[in-house]
Design a protein around this motif. Structure first.
Motif, PDB file in Angstrom:
ATOM      1  N   THR A   1       0.857  -1.175   0.000  1.00  0.00           N
ATOM      2  CA  THR A   1       0.000   0.000   0.000  1.00  0.00           C
ATOM      3  C   THR A   1       0.893   1.225   0.000  1.00  0.00           C
ATOM      4  OG1 THR A   1      -1.678  -1.190   1.265  1.00  0.00           O
ATOM      5  CG2 THR A   1      -1.859   1.211   1.205  1.00  0.00           C
ATOM      6  N   LEU A   2       0.591   2.169  -0.898  1.00  0.00           N
ATOM      7  CA  LEU A   2       1.426   3.361  -1.026  1.00  0.00           C
ATOM      8  C   LEU A   2       0.591   4.627  -1.015  1.00  0.00           C
ATOM      9  CD1 LEU A   2       3.757   2.138  -3.920  1.00  0.00           C
ATOM     10  CD2 LEU A   2       4.322   2.263  -1.491  1.00  0.00           C
ATOM     11  N   ALA A   3       1.052   5.626  -0.273  1.00  0.00           N
ATOM     12  CA  ALA A   3       0.443   6.952  -0.292  1.00  0.00           C
ATOM     13  C   ALA A   3       0.864   7.655  -1.581  1.00  0.00           C
ATOM     14  CB  ALA A   3       0.897   7.749   0.929  1.00  0.00           C
ATOM     15  N   SER A   4       0.226   8.756  -1.870  1.00  0.00           N
ATOM     16  CA  SER A   4       0.538   9.566  -3.044  1.00  0.00           C
ATOM     17  C   SER A   4       2.033   9.870  -3.117  1.00  0.00           C
ATOM     18  CB  SER A   4      -0.255  10.868  -2.976  1.00  0.00           C
ATOM     19  OG  SER A   4       0.120  11.729  -4.014  1.00  0.00           O
ATOM     20  N   GLY A   5       2.618   9.633  -4.286  1.00  0.00           N
ATOM     21  CA  GLY A   5       4.024   9.944  -4.507  1.00  0.00           C
ATOM     22  C   GLY A   5       5.011   8.926  -3.982  1.00  0.00           C
ATOM     23  N   GLN A   6       4.546   7.901  -3.280  1.00  0.00           N
ATOM     24  CA  GLN A   6       5.456   6.892  -2.721  1.00  0.00           C
ATOM     25  C   GLN A   6       5.814   5.827  -3.744  1.00  0.00           C
ATOM     26  OE1 GLN A   6       3.648   5.263   0.868  1.00  0.00           O
ATOM     27  NE2 GLN A   6       5.043   6.494   2.104  1.00  0.00           N
ATOM     28  N   GLN A   7       6.891   5.124  -3.447  1.00  0.00           N
ATOM     29  CA  GLN A   7       7.358   4.005  -4.262  1.00  0.00           C
ATOM     30  C   GLN A   7       7.752   2.879  -3.320  1.00  0.00           C
ATOM     31  OE1 GLN A   7      10.228   4.800  -7.456  1.00  0.00           O
ATOM     32  NE2 GLN A   7      11.563   3.249  -6.550  1.00  0.00           N
ATOM     33  N   GLY A   8       7.507   1.646  -3.733  1.00  0.00           N
ATOM     34  CA  GLY A   8       7.886   0.491  -2.939  1.00  0.00           C
ATOM     35  C   GLY A   8       8.134  -0.684  -3.864  1.00  0.00           C
ATOM     36  N   GLU A   9       8.357  -1.846  -3.287  1.00  0.00           N
ATOM     37  CA  GLU A   9       8.592  -3.015  -4.139  1.00  0.00           C
ATOM     38  C   GLU A   9       8.018  -4.283  -3.547  1.00  0.00           C
ATOM     39  OE1 GLU A   9      13.080  -4.532  -3.083  1.00  0.00           O
ATOM     40  OE2 GLU A   9      12.919  -2.970  -4.579  1.00  0.00           O
ATOM     41  N   ILE A  10       7.689  -5.176  -4.458  1.00  0.00           N
ATOM     42  CA  ILE A  10       7.289  -6.545  -4.133  1.00  0.00           C
ATOM     43  C   ILE A  10       8.245  -7.439  -4.903  1.00  0.00           C
ATOM     44  CG2 ILE A  10       5.523  -8.331  -4.427  1.00  0.00           C
ATOM     45  CD1 ILE A  10       3.390  -6.124  -4.289  1.00  0.00           C
ATOM     46  N   ILE A  11       8.862  -8.383  -4.210  1.00  0.00           N
ATOM     47  CA  ILE A  11       9.714  -9.374  -4.880  1.00  0.00           C
ATOM     48  C   ILE A  11       8.975 -10.694  -4.780  1.00  0.00           C
ATOM     49  CG2 ILE A  11      11.933 -10.557  -4.890  1.00  0.00           C
ATOM     50  CD1 ILE A  11      13.153  -8.009  -3.659  1.00  0.00           C
ATOM     51  N   TRP A  12       8.634 -11.255  -5.944  1.00  0.00           N
ATOM     52  CA  TRP A  12       7.774 -12.440  -5.959  1.00  0.00           C
ATOM     53  C   TRP A  12       8.322 -13.495  -6.914  1.00  0.00           C
ATOM     54  CZ3 TRP A  12       4.456 -13.363  -2.367  1.00  0.00           C
ATOM     55  CH2 TRP A  12       3.587 -14.453  -2.504  1.00  0.00           C
ATOM     56  N   GLN A  13       8.304 -14.755  -6.448  1.00  0.00           N
ATOM     57  CA  GLN A  13       8.692 -15.883  -7.298  1.00  0.00           C
ATOM     58  C   GLN A  13       7.429 -16.598  -7.743  1.00  0.00           C
ATOM     59  OE1 GLN A  13      11.049 -19.052  -5.572  1.00  0.00           O
ATOM     60  NE2 GLN A  13      11.658 -19.782  -7.589  1.00  0.00           N
ATOM     61  N   PHE A  14       7.292 -16.748  -9.050  1.00  0.00           N
ATOM     62  CA  PHE A  14       6.129 -17.421  -9.634  1.00  0.00           C
ATOM     63  C   PHE A  14       6.477 -18.894  -9.802  1.00  0.00           C
ATOM     64  CE2 PHE A  14       5.823 -12.977 -10.646  1.00  0.00           C
ATOM     65  CZ  PHE A  14       4.507 -12.704 -10.331  1.00  0.00           C
ATOM     66  N   THR A  15       5.952 -19.731  -8.916  1.00  0.00           N
ATOM     67  CA  THR A  15       6.331 -21.142  -8.857  1.00  0.00           C
ATOM     68  C   THR A  15       5.433 -22.062  -9.668  1.00  0.00           C
ATOM     69  OG1 THR A  15       5.033 -21.427  -6.843  1.00  0.00           O
ATOM     70  CG2 THR A  15       7.371 -20.866  -6.570  1.00  0.00           C
ATOM     71  N   LYS A  16       4.317 -21.526 -10.168  1.00  0.00           N
ATOM     72  CA  LYS A  16       3.366 -22.350 -10.919  1.00  0.00           C
ATOM     73  C   LYS A  16       2.932 -21.612 -12.177  1.00  0.00           C
ATOM     74  CE  LYS A  16       1.430 -24.447  -6.754  1.00  0.00           C
ATOM     75  NZ  LYS A  16       2.010 -23.803  -5.621  1.00  0.00           N
ATOM     76  N   ALA A  17       2.700 -22.355 -13.236  1.00  0.00           N
ATOM     77  CA  ALA A  17       2.167 -21.762 -14.463  1.00  0.00           C
ATOM     78  C   ALA A  17       0.695 -21.423 -14.242  1.00  0.00           C
ATOM     79  CB  ALA A  17       2.321 -22.735 -15.632  1.00  0.00           C
ATOM     80  N   GLY A  18       0.225 -20.421 -14.962  1.00  0.00           N
ATOM     81  CA  GLY A  18      -1.172 -20.022 -14.834  1.00  0.00           C
ATOM     82  C   GLY A  18      -1.298 -18.512 -14.725  1.00  0.00           C
ATOM     83  N   ARG A  19      -2.411 -18.064 -14.187  1.00  0.00           N
ATOM     84  CA  ARG A  19      -2.657 -16.628 -14.067  1.00  0.00           C
ATOM     85  C   ARG A  19      -2.613 -16.206 -12.606  1.00  0.00           C
ATOM     86  NH1 ARG A  19      -8.062 -14.851 -16.389  1.00  0.00           N
ATOM     87  NH2 ARG A  19      -8.823 -15.640 -14.420  1.00  0.00           N
ATOM     88  N   VAL A  20      -1.904 -15.123 -12.360  1.00  0.00           N
ATOM     89  CA  VAL A  20      -1.863 -14.496 -11.043  1.00  0.00           C
ATOM     90  C   VAL A  20      -2.479 -13.114 -11.218  1.00  0.00           C
ATOM     91  CG1 VAL A  20      -0.384 -13.599  -9.202  1.00  0.00           C
ATOM     92  CG2 VAL A  20       0.192 -15.768 -10.331  1.00  0.00           C
ATOM     93  N   ASN A  21      -3.477 -12.828 -10.430  1.00  0.00           N
ATOM     94  CA  ASN A  21      -4.153 -11.536 -10.514  1.00  0.00           C
ATOM     95  C   ASN A  21      -3.498 -10.538  -9.570  1.00  0.00           C
ATOM     96  OD1 ASN A  21      -6.514 -12.300 -12.244  1.00  0.00           O
ATOM     97  ND2 ASN A  21      -6.761 -13.767 -10.590  1.00  0.00           N
TER      98      ASN A  21
END
Length: 163
Positions: free
Chosen positions: A121-141
């Motif tokens: 969750t980010l306030a106006s003007g903020q920046q952040g990151e998510i580091i995620w490993q996709f371990t399965k084929a398919g769709r991630v929403n």
């Protein structure tokens, strides 16, 4: 057994409430195959193993740019997420079912803070990151579950190919 007219001192009531929350979280986590850190959409990634970085912009037009991302099974992506809008936005990764369930929680508790590696969750003007490993084929929403944002179309997907 019924307890009536039982009053706890304020300090003791706070300790008791904390105990109840902790015990309910512990019992809800359970023990399931595949480990607790992996979900149907993958698991938190390790910064040292990032394969590539994707910059995602969140705006007050209730859109992500890009909103359609491609990944490979096993790939670890660093999402650098920027809120270019004037109101708070979030990026939550999940299955459609998980996101819709969390959307209902957010409606009840709009100021909810997240501490999961798949949510930011980010306030106006903020920046952040998510580091995620996709371990399965398919769709991630992914979606913004701030009240009204999902309904306005603030959602996207990661299409994870088998290789």
């Amino acid at each position: 057994m019924e307890i009536t007219n039982f009053i706890l001192p304020k300090r003791l009531a706070g300790v008791f409430a904390a105990f109840l929350v902790a015990s309910s979280v512990a019992s809800a986590s359970g023990n399931h195959a595949g480990g607790h850190d992996e979900s149907p959409i993958g698991k938190a990634g390790v910064a040292a193993k990032v394969n590539r970085t994707i910059v995602v912009d969140m705006s007050d037009s209730m859109r992500y740019t890009p909103s359609n991302i491609h990944a490979k099974k096993g790939e670890t992506i660093r999402f650098v997420v920027k809120n270019s809008g004037k109101v708070p936005h979030e990026m939550s990764l999940g299955t459609e079912k998980e996101l819709l369930e969390h959307l209902e929680e957010m409606k009840k508790f709009p100021g909810m803070e997240h501490d999961e590696p798949s949510k930011l969750t980010l306030a106006s003007g903020q920046q952040g990151e998510i580091i995620w490993q996709f371990t399965k084929a398919g769709r991630v929403n992914f979606a913004c579950l701030m009240p009204g944002h999902y309904e306005a179309g603030m959602k996207g997907q990661v299409n994870v190919g088998a290789q």
